[in-house]
Each structure stands twice: as structure tokens, then as C-alpha cells.
Design an enzyme around this catalytic site. Sequence first.
Site, PDB file in Angstrom:
ATOM      1  N   ILE A   1     -46.294  16.007  -1.555  1.00 35.49           N
ATOM      2  CA  ILE A   1     -44.932  16.497  -1.811  1.00 35.49           C
ATOM      3  C   ILE A   1     -44.127  15.441  -2.560  1.00 35.49           C
ATOM      4  CG2 ILE A   1     -42.779  17.376  -0.823  1.00 35.49           C
ATOM      5  CD1 ILE A   1     -44.321  18.466   1.516  1.00 35.49           C
ATOM      6  N   GLY A   2     -44.219  14.182  -2.130  1.00 39.88           N
ATOM      7  CA  GLY A   2     -43.471  13.115  -2.786  1.00 39.88           C
ATOM      8  C   GLY A   2     -43.809  12.990  -4.259  1.00 39.88           C
TER       9      GLY A   2
ATOM     10  N   ASN B   1     -44.334  11.963  14.350  1.00 36.55           N
ATOM     11  CA  ASN B   1     -43.345  12.010  13.276  1.00 36.55           C
ATOM     12  C   ASN B   1     -41.942  11.615  13.725  1.00 36.55           C
ATOM     13  OD1 ASN B   1     -45.319  12.613  11.487  1.00 36.55           O
ATOM     14  ND2 ASN B   1     -44.799  14.769  11.231  1.00 36.55           N
TER      15      ASN B   1
ATOM     16  N   ASN C   1     -42.092  17.807   9.007  1.00 34.57           N
ATOM     17  CA  ASN C   1     -42.170  18.732  10.142  1.00 34.57           C
ATOM     18  C   ASN C   1     -42.395  18.003  11.465  1.00 34.57           C
ATOM     19  OD1 ASN C   1     -41.831  21.446   9.199  1.00 34.57           O
ATOM     20  ND2 ASN C   1     -43.771  21.253   8.093  1.00 34.57           N
TER      21      ASN C   1
ATOM     22  N   ARG D   1     -41.152  32.537  -0.106  1.00 34.72           N
ATOM     23  CA  ARG D   1     -42.358  33.259   0.323  1.00 34.72           C
ATOM     24  C   ARG D   1     -42.047  34.737   0.537  1.00 34.72           C
ATOM     25  NH1 ARG D   1     -44.010  28.187   4.258  1.00 34.72           N
ATOM     26  NH2 ARG D   1     -45.266  27.092   2.693  1.00 34.72           N
TER      27      ARG D   1
ATOM     28  N   HIS E   1     -37.454  26.631  11.378  1.00 33.84           N
ATOM     29  CA  HIS E   1     -38.531  26.639  10.390  1.00 33.84           C
ATOM     30  C   HIS E   1     -39.866  26.643  11.125  1.00 33.84           C
ATOM     31  CE1 HIS E   1     -40.454  26.096   6.581  1.00 33.84           C
ATOM     32  NE2 HIS E   1     -40.929  24.900   6.866  1.00 33.84           N
TER      33      HIS E   1
END
Length: 314
Positions: A15-16, A97, A122, A153, A177
Site C-alpha cells: 500500500i505504501g 498492530n 487494520n 466495492r 470496517h
Amino acid sequence: MKKNPKISLIGSGNIGGTLAHLISLRNLGDIVLFDVAEGVPQGKALDLMQAGTIAGSDIKIKGTNDYKDIEGSDAIIITAGLPRKPGISRDDLISINTGIMKNVAENVKKYAPDAFVIVITNPLDVMVYVMLKESGLPHNKVIGMAGVLDSSRFNLFLAEEFKVSVSNVNSTVLGGHGDAMVPLARYSTISGVPIPDLIKMGLSSNKNIEKIIDRTRNGGGEIVALLKTGSAYYAPAASAIEMLEAYLKDKRQILTCAAYLQGEYGVNDLYVGVPIIIGKEGVIKVVELQLTKEEKALFDKSVEGVKKLLDTIK
């Protein structure tokens, strides 16, 4: 000559790297690509700068392992953390995380307390809450990327169902989410016509729309199962860029994001996906939709799931 905004990306994984590429292509600002893995952000930064010469982009990209390089950032997007893999839910990631997010928050507080922060890591609704509380930043400057992705989506699946361009579709997804998110057919339209009206016209059925809603809820899991070694990154990155651009360009755009609620929707001291207006002040306003009793019950169930998850780290 006007100075480019400074955009720091915490986490240089899929993603980064995609975020950096999109920022460069759109000329949104100069980039600091941070990661704890030595060589990874530096290598990606060099590769991206070389790609930029082909696209004619003069955006500067610096790869680093030193948090000091994010100093004075105008905006920060956080993707650091373990990604989802098959058999792992967003919620299973919470303990690892949370520790990572606390460390990131301390450094954001130290080096970039005036930045606008977008969290992607997440489980999203909990991670963005940790970022707010640990960084001490104002709540209007800390949001989570959720609803823009979930709506994208939903938009795709609706466009396929009605056989129309995705540009004709505008959908709304509220709540956490996760698997209890709330795609709202009543607030979703095809060229301005609500989905329930299109069903009455015989263009689809309640059964088909329910299937699409279920697929939207499991949208991330579907990609995880197919990839087998990771999770989605193109669409999450594109979603965060839309939020970033709304802030940098003061677009006052309505986007569904994980926002800090203080009584709106009957929720207090929690991050939940709701429509917000984003401009140069960050979150300008939370837009409160009028929900039916059934929709509110689904929303409340989703909120309860976020609360329970948050309780596990408090």
C-alpha cells in the site's frame, strides 16, 4: 515559488509503495517513504523517482528508516503493521498492530503534530482510535480509510448488476470496517435513482442486492483468499488518495471515513465509518443520515462490534 506539501507515508509495503506512486503521478506533494526495514523505503523511493522521470514528475521522494525525516509533514498516511492473510481476520491483528500504532503515534506527536493523519492499518476502527489517543492530535485531523474503499466495492458490484458505468453509481456504506459494515441500498443510486426504485422497475431484485451487500461486506476477505499471501492494496491506496486530495486541495468533499463521533448517530468517543466533509481544516462536519429503524439496528450492531474490539486493548 510555492512549496510542495510534504506527505509522509509510514509503512513502505504494497500500500505504501502504491500510495507513493499515485501521489507522484498526481503531483500532490513531495514524499517521505518510511519503514523499519532497512533498504526497502530507499529502494522503492529510487525506483519511483526513476519512474517519475518517464511521467515528467518532479516530485521528490525520500526513503528513510529515521522518523525524524517526517518532521513538519503536512499529511501522513499510516499503513505500518501486519497485513491480513488467509485465515486471519482484521481483528486477529489487533494486539501486534496496537503496539506498532502506539510507536507511530509517539513519533507523529514528536515530529509532525500539525499533520493531517489518515490511518489504513487494520483493524481500522481501533487503530485510528489508538492513533488519536496516543498522539494527542485534534480529532478533526485524524481519520481512518474505510467507507471510501467499502463504497468502491459496492459501486463496482452494483455497476456489474445493472450493467452501467461505475461513474453512474454512488453508494453509501456506514459502520465499522469489518464484516458487520452497513451498505445502504436506500442511500445508493444509479444516476440519481435510488436502488429500491430500480428494484420496483424490475431492473434487479431484493435477493440480488442482498447478495451484493454480502459480497461487499466480505470484499477484503475475498481478495485475501485469492491472493493467499496478503491483502488488497491498489483500491485501499486509491481510496486514501481521494481523502488526501480533499484535504490538500480544500475540496470540502463528502466522503465516508472512520471519523471520531461525539454524539452523532448516538455514538460517543468512538471511530465509526460515516459521511464527513473533508477540507483544509480536516474533518469539517459529520453528515448525519436519517436511518430507518432497521438500518439503525444494523448500524448499532456494527458499532457494538467496534466497541467490543476496542475493549480488548483498553
